[in-house]
Design a protein around this motif. Sequence first.
Motif, PDB file in Angstrom:
ATOM      1  N   VAL A 281       0.866  -1.178   0.000  1.00 17.61           N
ATOM      2  CA  VAL A 281       0.000   0.000   0.000  1.00 17.61           C
ATOM      3  C   VAL A 281       0.902   1.228   0.000  1.00 17.61           C
ATOM      4  O   VAL A 281       1.517   1.573   1.011  1.00 17.61           O
ATOM      5  CB  VAL A 281      -0.927   0.015   1.232  1.00 17.61           C
ATOM      6  N   HIS A 298      -2.519   7.745   8.965  1.00 18.96           N
ATOM      7  CA  HIS A 298      -1.914   6.452   8.679  1.00 18.96           C
ATOM      8  C   HIS A 298      -2.368   5.399   9.688  1.00 18.96           C
ATOM      9  O   HIS A 298      -2.560   4.230   9.331  1.00 18.96           O
ATOM     10  CB  HIS A 298      -0.396   6.572   8.683  1.00 18.96           C
ATOM     11  N   ILE A 314       2.263  -0.470   4.601  1.00 28.70           N
ATOM     12  CA  ILE A 314       1.955   0.887   4.154  1.00 28.70           C
ATOM     13  C   ILE A 314       3.271   1.648   4.043  1.00 28.70           C
ATOM     14  O   ILE A 314       4.012   1.762   5.014  1.00 28.70           O
ATOM     15  CB  ILE A 314       1.028   1.592   5.155  1.00 28.70           C
TER      16      ILE A 314
END
Length: 363
Positions: A281, A298, A314
Amino acid sequence: MSEAQRDLLDRLFAGAIAAAHPAGRLPQLLPAPPADGHLIMLAAGKAAGAMTEVAERHYLDTLGLAAGRLAGLAVARHGYARPTRVAEMIEAGHPVPDEASLAAAAGALALAQSAGADDLVLVLMSGGASANWIAPAAGLTLAEKQAVTRALLRSGANIGEINSVRKHLSRIKGGRLARAAFPARVVTLAISDVPGDDPDTIGSGPTVPDRSTLADARAIVARYRLDLPAAVHRALADPANETPKPGDPVFAAAAFHLAARPADAFAAAEAIVRGAGYDYVFLGERLEGEAREVAAAHARLARQLQTQGRRAAILSGGELTVTISGSGRGGPNQEYALALAIASGASPAVGLQTAIVAGFLIS
């Protein structure tokens, strides 16, 4: 966080650093030494020592250049020195400059000014160069430049805005190093740590044309209501402190090349993430904003991915800011990490690794 997650974070960090390290990125970009003149190496930033090591090895060992035809000076933040062979190595202040920053800039300008038309000036740039090279504009002192730096760092201004002000208060930034070296050929190799990899933002662009103006710098000071010494306001109103612009003949023999970018670090990290069986991601490499606010966003994303049962990494990069209202210490990375831990409830299922060019978050 499990041992497997911790190991993955460590591998992501190491892989991203290796992808941008001078040892792997610099040799193929180093220009041939001049046929008759001298090669003058000027390096600044946190990677200055490592970049100088690689360059010296290339010229002295691989090409067999005589040491007498090589001169140079490298400056990195305190604790980042490397054992150079020909170039003088200086350690200086970062993010707030110090007396060593003055000495480093004075030495770099003197070497640049000594260059002739047959010489090559090789400039090796990396993050931190703006603080490591300090040459105050006429009428300014080091203390006043330090006050400007502290005010900008506390203000929440982004790196482009910060460097626009810096460039108009300097005798080395904003293309002035190239002007000092003219008519010598100037080649700059840079490791980018800024969103968009803009040459005139990296290290405050000492060898490239500056698109910002004195008026821009004054507008930034007003926008953030910076409390600056009177001498700084006078300097920003003095036309003599305008920077050289595109089309100026001092850049006719100047070239700029990126040796490494945040994108290179992310490409290496993506391969590791996918190889470990995680979803990749990617939130982009140009993130800006308050570190604590970005961290909260986040954390929300990480919780959503957990709720969906996804194993995901991420990744994001950019230049976050911190607006300081008290007497706190630290910078955007620390602020981001601590804010993320608070926002995620310090969940053991969420791991974090941050670096200058990238943030890795695993859920």
